[in-house]
Each structure stands twice: as structure tokens, then as C-alpha cells.
Design a protein around this motif. Structure first.
Motif, PDB file in Angstrom:
ATOM      1  N   THR A 157      -4.078  19.559 -15.587  1.00  0.00           N
ATOM      2  CA  THR A 157      -4.001  18.603 -14.496  1.00  0.00           C
ATOM      3  C   THR A 157      -2.567  18.097 -14.350  1.00  0.00           C
ATOM      4  O   THR A 157      -1.917  17.768 -15.327  1.00  0.00           O
ATOM      5  CB  THR A 157      -4.927  17.414 -14.778  1.00  0.00           C
ATOM      6  OG1 THR A 157      -6.265  17.889 -14.883  1.00  0.00           O
ATOM      7  CG2 THR A 157      -4.851  16.387 -13.652  1.00  0.00           C
ATOM      8  N   VAL A 158      -2.108  18.073 -13.127  1.00  0.00           N
ATOM      9  CA  VAL A 158      -0.768  17.565 -12.845  1.00  0.00           C
ATOM     10  C   VAL A 158      -0.921  16.320 -11.985  1.00  0.00           C
ATOM     11  O   VAL A 158      -1.276  16.402 -10.815  1.00  0.00           O
ATOM     12  CB  VAL A 158       0.090  18.617 -12.122  1.00  0.00           C
ATOM     13  CG1 VAL A 158       1.488  18.070 -11.860  1.00  0.00           C
ATOM     14  CG2 VAL A 158       0.166  19.898 -12.932  1.00  0.00           C
ATOM     15  N   GLY A 191     -13.513   9.919  -6.150  1.00  0.00           N
ATOM     16  CA  GLY A 191     -13.596  10.798  -7.313  1.00  0.00           C
ATOM     17  C   GLY A 191     -12.283  11.051  -8.023  1.00  0.00           C
ATOM     18  O   GLY A 191     -12.218  11.882  -8.931  1.00  0.00           O
ATOM     19  N   LYS A 192     -11.238  10.319  -7.647  1.00  0.00           N
ATOM     20  CA  LYS A 192      -9.942  10.489  -8.287  1.00  0.00           C
ATOM     21  C   LYS A 192      -9.842   9.620  -9.538  1.00  0.00           C
ATOM     22  O   LYS A 192     -10.249   8.459  -9.525  1.00  0.00           O
ATOM     23  CB  LYS A 192      -8.813  10.115  -7.325  1.00  0.00           C
ATOM     24  CG  LYS A 192      -8.691  11.038  -6.128  1.00  0.00           C
ATOM     25  CD  LYS A 192      -8.294  12.437  -6.551  1.00  0.00           C
ATOM     26  CE  LYS A 192      -8.149  13.365  -5.372  1.00  0.00           C
ATOM     27  NZ  LYS A 192      -7.732  14.735  -5.789  1.00  0.00           N
ATOM     28  N   ARG A 193      -9.330  10.181 -10.597  1.00  0.00           N
ATOM     29  CA  ARG A 193      -9.047   9.399 -11.798  1.00  0.00           C
ATOM     30  C   ARG A 193      -7.734   8.671 -11.546  1.00  0.00           C
ATOM     31  O   ARG A 193      -6.679   9.284 -11.496  1.00  0.00           O
ATOM     32  CB  ARG A 193      -8.953  10.310 -13.016  1.00  0.00           C
ATOM     33  CG  ARG A 193     -10.240  11.061 -13.335  1.00  0.00           C
ATOM     34  CD  ARG A 193     -10.025  12.048 -14.466  1.00  0.00           C
ATOM     35  NE  ARG A 193      -8.994  13.024 -14.116  1.00  0.00           N
ATOM     36  CZ  ARG A 193      -8.442  13.878 -14.972  1.00  0.00           C
ATOM     37  NH1 ARG A 193      -8.803  13.868 -16.244  1.00  0.00           N
ATOM     38  NH2 ARG A 193      -7.519  14.728 -14.563  1.00  0.00           N
ATOM     39  N   CYS A 194      -7.848   7.376 -11.377  1.00  0.00           N
ATOM     40  CA  CYS A 194      -6.697   6.583 -10.930  1.00  0.00           C
ATOM     41  C   CYS A 194      -6.332   5.524 -11.959  1.00  0.00           C
ATOM     42  O   CYS A 194      -7.206   4.877 -12.536  1.00  0.00           O
ATOM     43  CB  CYS A 194      -7.024   5.931  -9.583  1.00  0.00           C
ATOM     44  SG  CYS A 194      -5.671   4.969  -8.869  1.00  0.00           S
ATOM     45  N   ILE A 195      -5.043   5.356 -12.180  1.00  0.00           N
ATOM     46  CA  ILE A 195      -4.519   4.283 -13.015  1.00  0.00           C
ATOM     47  C   ILE A 195      -3.491   3.523 -12.181  1.00  0.00           C
ATOM     48  O   ILE A 195      -2.668   4.134 -11.484  1.00  0.00           O
ATOM     49  CB  ILE A 195      -3.877   4.823 -14.298  1.00  0.00           C
ATOM     50  CG1 ILE A 195      -4.955   5.406 -15.222  1.00  0.00           C
ATOM     51  CG2 ILE A 195      -3.107   3.726 -15.036  1.00  0.00           C
ATOM     52  CD1 ILE A 195      -4.414   6.064 -16.481  1.00  0.00           C
ATOM     53  N   LEU A 196      -3.550   2.206 -12.238  1.00  0.00           N
ATOM     54  CA  LEU A 196      -2.610   1.352 -11.520  1.00  0.00           C
ATOM     55  C   LEU A 196      -1.692   0.666 -12.519  1.00  0.00           C
ATOM     56  O   LEU A 196      -2.147  -0.116 -13.355  1.00  0.00           O
ATOM     57  CB  LEU A 196      -3.366   0.315 -10.682  1.00  0.00           C
ATOM     58  CG  LEU A 196      -2.533  -0.754  -9.960  1.00  0.00           C
ATOM     59  CD1 LEU A 196      -1.501  -0.118  -9.035  1.00  0.00           C
ATOM     60  CD2 LEU A 196      -3.451  -1.700  -9.185  1.00  0.00           C
ATOM     61  N   VAL A 255      -5.481  11.360 -15.819  1.00  0.00           N
ATOM     62  CA  VAL A 255      -5.252  10.734 -14.521  1.00  0.00           C
ATOM     63  C   VAL A 255      -4.912  11.779 -13.458  1.00  0.00           C
ATOM     64  O   VAL A 255      -4.228  12.760 -13.737  1.00  0.00           O
ATOM     65  CB  VAL A 255      -4.114   9.678 -14.632  1.00  0.00           C
ATOM     66  CG1 VAL A 255      -2.825  10.302 -15.095  1.00  0.00           C
ATOM     67  CG2 VAL A 255      -3.913   8.945 -13.324  1.00  0.00           C
ATOM     68  N   ASP A 256      -5.439  11.559 -12.252  1.00  0.00           N
ATOM     69  CA  ASP A 256      -5.096  12.400 -11.107  1.00  0.00           C
ATOM     70  C   ASP A 256      -3.978  11.772 -10.286  1.00  0.00           C
ATOM     71  O   ASP A 256      -3.133  12.468  -9.732  1.00  0.00           O
ATOM     72  CB  ASP A 256      -6.318  12.601 -10.200  1.00  0.00           C
ATOM     73  CG  ASP A 256      -7.448  13.317 -10.905  1.00  0.00           C
ATOM     74  OD1 ASP A 256      -7.177  14.328 -11.589  1.00  0.00           O
ATOM     75  OD2 ASP A 256      -8.612  12.867 -10.790  1.00  0.00           O
ATOM     76  N   ILE A 257      -4.004  10.450 -10.175  1.00  0.00           N
ATOM     77  CA  ILE A 257      -2.970   9.751  -9.414  1.00  0.00           C
ATOM     78  C   ILE A 257      -2.620   8.436 -10.107  1.00  0.00           C
ATOM     79  O   ILE A 257      -3.500   7.655 -10.461  1.00  0.00           O
ATOM     80  CB  ILE A 257      -3.399   9.512  -7.950  1.00  0.00           C
ATOM     81  CG1 ILE A 257      -2.287   8.815  -7.158  1.00  0.00           C
ATOM     82  CG2 ILE A 257      -4.711   8.729  -7.870  1.00  0.00           C
ATOM     83  CD1 ILE A 257      -2.482   8.891  -5.649  1.00  0.00           C
ATOM     84  N   ALA A 261      -5.615  11.007  -1.129  1.00  0.00           N
ATOM     85  CA  ALA A 261      -6.408  11.833  -2.051  1.00  0.00           C
ATOM     86  C   ALA A 261      -6.099  13.318  -1.884  1.00  0.00           C
ATOM     87  O   ALA A 261      -6.329  14.111  -2.808  1.00  0.00           O
ATOM     88  CB  ALA A 261      -7.895  11.572  -1.835  1.00  0.00           C
ATOM     89  N   ALA A 262      -5.577  13.680  -0.724  1.00  0.00           N
ATOM     90  CA  ALA A 262      -5.256  15.089  -0.464  1.00  0.00           C
ATOM     91  C   ALA A 262      -3.847  15.462  -0.903  1.00  0.00           C
ATOM     92  O   ALA A 262      -3.467  16.636  -0.847  1.00  0.00           O
ATOM     93  CB  ALA A 262      -5.426  15.386   1.028  1.00  0.00           C
ATOM     94  N   TRP A 263      -3.062  14.483  -1.352  1.00  0.00           N
ATOM     95  CA  TRP A 263      -1.707  14.773  -1.795  1.00  0.00           C
ATOM     96  C   TRP A 263      -1.727  15.655  -3.043  1.00  0.00           C
ATOM     97  O   TRP A 263      -2.604  15.543  -3.892  1.00  0.00           O
ATOM     98  CB  TRP A 263      -0.952  13.490  -2.124  1.00  0.00           C
ATOM     99  CG  TRP A 263      -0.575  12.679  -0.929  1.00  0.00           C
ATOM    100  CD1 TRP A 263      -0.679  13.027   0.380  1.00  0.00           C
ATOM    101  CD2 TRP A 263      -0.020  11.347  -0.942  1.00  0.00           C
ATOM    102  NE1 TRP A 263      -0.224  12.005   1.188  1.00  0.00           N
ATOM    103  CE2 TRP A 263       0.184  10.972   0.415  1.00  0.00           C
ATOM    104  CE3 TRP A 263       0.317  10.448  -1.953  1.00  0.00           C
ATOM    105  CZ2 TRP A 263       0.710   9.735   0.761  1.00  0.00           C
ATOM    106  CZ3 TRP A 263       0.844   9.219  -1.604  1.00  0.00           C
ATOM    107  CH2 TRP A 263       1.050   8.867  -0.254  1.00  0.00           C
ATOM    108  N   ARG A 264      -0.736  16.516  -3.139  1.00  0.00           N
ATOM    109  CA  ARG A 264      -0.562  17.357  -4.314  1.00  0.00           C
ATOM    110  C   ARG A 264       0.853  17.160  -4.849  1.00  0.00           C
ATOM    111  O   ARG A 264       1.764  16.854  -4.091  1.00  0.00           O
ATOM    112  CB  ARG A 264      -0.780  18.834  -3.952  1.00  0.00           C
ATOM    113  CG  ARG A 264      -2.205  19.137  -3.473  1.00  0.00           C
ATOM    114  CD  ARG A 264      -3.210  18.951  -4.604  1.00  0.00           C
ATOM    115  NE  ARG A 264      -4.587  19.203  -4.173  1.00  0.00           N
ATOM    116  CZ  ARG A 264      -5.421  18.293  -3.733  1.00  0.00           C
ATOM    117  NH1 ARG A 264      -5.010  17.019  -3.663  1.00  0.00           N
ATOM    118  NH2 ARG A 264      -6.644  18.585  -3.371  1.00  0.00           N
TER     119      ARG A 264
END
Length: 271
Positions: free
Chosen positions: A4-5, A35-40, A116-118, A247-250
Motif C-alpha cells: 500500500t502506498v 472505506g479509506k483507512r484514514c489518519i488525521l 493507512v490509505d490517506i 478518495a480517487a486520488w492516487r
């Protein structure tokens, strides 16, 4: 399996009072719901307040890394599907850390790469060194402004400093607290016009508008995010649309795009 990046996105502003942190919290909720694994990460190191908006009292913060704690022990669940990394309010800034502490923090943060995804980074406002470092380090930058003239001029000032000093040329723009879509688009047009005229090589992407909404103030008073307090309100609906786009950002192909890359650029920028 391809590792995962994560995407690293700063949420920033030229001045305070534009609703930046509130937007960051609600975006994190909506991204988690998608459904994104998110950390703030609360990166307003002097005036950390993500926890206040969420009604939380974290027991630990980034400073505990130097006491030997792993980053997993510092992460604080928000109760809304994402976690926060609390900052040290009024404590030592990252740019003042020793080389050894920088390396220690770098190693600790790299533990998050597979979790994390984002990563959303809520920066401080203005053009201070710490704000600039976080913005330079991120892959994506979401600039928040309002229709107020001072917000517009300060947003331009932040873009100018990041572009001329650090070569940053790409920004996503959200106009918050707008009376109408037309007003928001007019504000964006004025900002884009100034950049086109005075700053060669700057690209602005109008990500969207969050309307002025009394539900936001009521939610803040109750320390409950507006996306939860009033999910069908105009502001919550607008944030949901923003999150769908994000969510669509890569990760950018030309960058390492992982947490270690983010922190290495942050901690050693200008060294």
C-alpha cells in the motif's frame, strides 16, 4: 502483493478562522465512510485543536515518541472510523529537534505505511516555517479560503511563498463558508487570476465549495462533527462530495509516496 502506498494531503490556509480544521475532521469521517483507512495528523503544533472539535482528551501525543513509545501507542481513535495523531500544543516544534530526534521520529512514523490509505495533515495557518515544511512534504495540498478579502490575499501569500521558495506549483482549492456557488467561483477566479498574472507555473484546481451553514456552528458547539450531527445539511453534503473526489486520488508516480518519504522531506528540508 503490491504494498500500500499512502496519499499524504496537507489541509492548509493563509489565515486562521476559515474552518480548516473543521473541514479536515469532516473529510476524515467521510473518507472513512468510503472505506479509506484514514489518519488525521494535527500539525498545528502550537494550537492543536483537532481533539477539541472531536470532544477527545488524548493521553499521548507526538512528543511521547521520544520517550520510547511506538506510533501505535500514540494513535487516538476518533470514534468515527479514523484515528488522529495528536500534536503537542505549545511544545517544541519539529524544526527545533536534534538530528537524533529527527531520525527517531522518522523511524516511528514509517510504522504507519501499511496501516493507512490517506494521511490528512491539518497544518497551522499562515506562512510560518512549520506550516511551509508540512506543505512542502505533502503530495497533495488542499488550500482552504473564504470569500473574505483578507482570506483571499493571505491564500495568495501562502501560494507565493511555497512556489517561489520551494517550487510548489499545484494546489487544490476549497472555498468554505460561501453564500452561493457563484460567490465561491468568483473568489476562485480572482485567486487564479492573480496567480496567472504574477506566478508563472502555478496550477490551481477548484475542488469545490462548502456553503455557509448554521448547522456547522451548532455541531462545533456540541463537539460533534457536522457530518454526524447533521448529515443531510448542505455543508455535510458538500464535504461528502469533496471526499468522493479525494478518495480517487492516487500517489504521484514521481514521488516515493510513502510515510517515510513524507517525514524525510519534512524533517530535513532546508538542512
Amino acid at each position: 502483493m503490491t504494498p500500500t502506498v499512502p496519499v499524504v494531503c496537507s489541509i492548509t490556509s493563509g489565515k486562521g478562522g476559515v474552518g480548516k480544521t473543521n473541514l479536515a475532521v469532516n473529510l476524515a469521517i467521510q473518507l472513512a465512510q468510503l472505506g479509506k483507512r484514514c489518519i488525521l495528523l494535527d500539525a498545528d503544533l502550537g494550537l492543536a485543536n483537532v481533539d477539541v472539535l472531536l470532544g477527545l482528551t488524548p493521553e499521548r501525543n507526538l512528543g511521547h515518541i521520544f520517550e520510547g513509545m511506538g506510533v501505535d501507542a500514540i494513535l487516538c481513535p476518533s470514534g468515527y472510523g479514523f484515528s488522529i495523531l495528536p500534536a503537542t500544543s505549545g511544545g517544541t516544534e519539529l524544526t527545533a529537534l536534534s538530528t537524533g530526534q529527527k531520525l527517531e521520529l522518522l523511524a516511528a512514523m514509517d510504522e504507519l505505511e501499511d496501516q493507512v490509505d490517506i494521511l490528512l495533515v491539518d497544518t497551522g495557518a499562515g506562512v510560518g516555517d512549520t506550516v511551509l515544511y508540512f506543505n512542502v512534504a505533502a503530495q497533495e495540498r488542499l488550500l482552504v479560503l473564504t470569500p473574505e478579502p483578507t482570506s483571499l490575499t493571505d491564500a495568495y501569500a501562502l501560494i507565493k511563498v511555497l512556489h517561489l521558495r520551494h517550487g510548489v506549483g499545484r494546489f487544490h482549492v476549497v472555498v468554505n463558508m460561501a453564500a452561493s456557488d457563484r460567490e465561491a467561483k468568483d473568489v476562485f477566479a480572482r485567486l487564479a487570476g492573480a496567480c496567472d498574472h504574477f506566478l508563472e507555473g502555478v496550477s490551481l484546481d477548484f475542488l469545490g465549495v462548502v456553503p455557509q451553514d448554521a448547522a456547522v456552528r451548532r455541531a462545533v458547539t456540541h463537539q460533534v462533527p457536522v457530518c454526524v450531527h447533521a448529515p443531510d445539511s448542505p455543508a455535510a453534503t458538500a464535504v461528502a462530495h469533496l471526499a468522493q473526489t479525494m478518495a480517487a486520488w492516487r500517489p504521484q508516480e514521481h514521488a516515493d509516496g510513502n510515510i517515510k518519504f513524507f517525514w524525510k522531506r519534512l524533517l530535513f528540508a532546508g538542512a
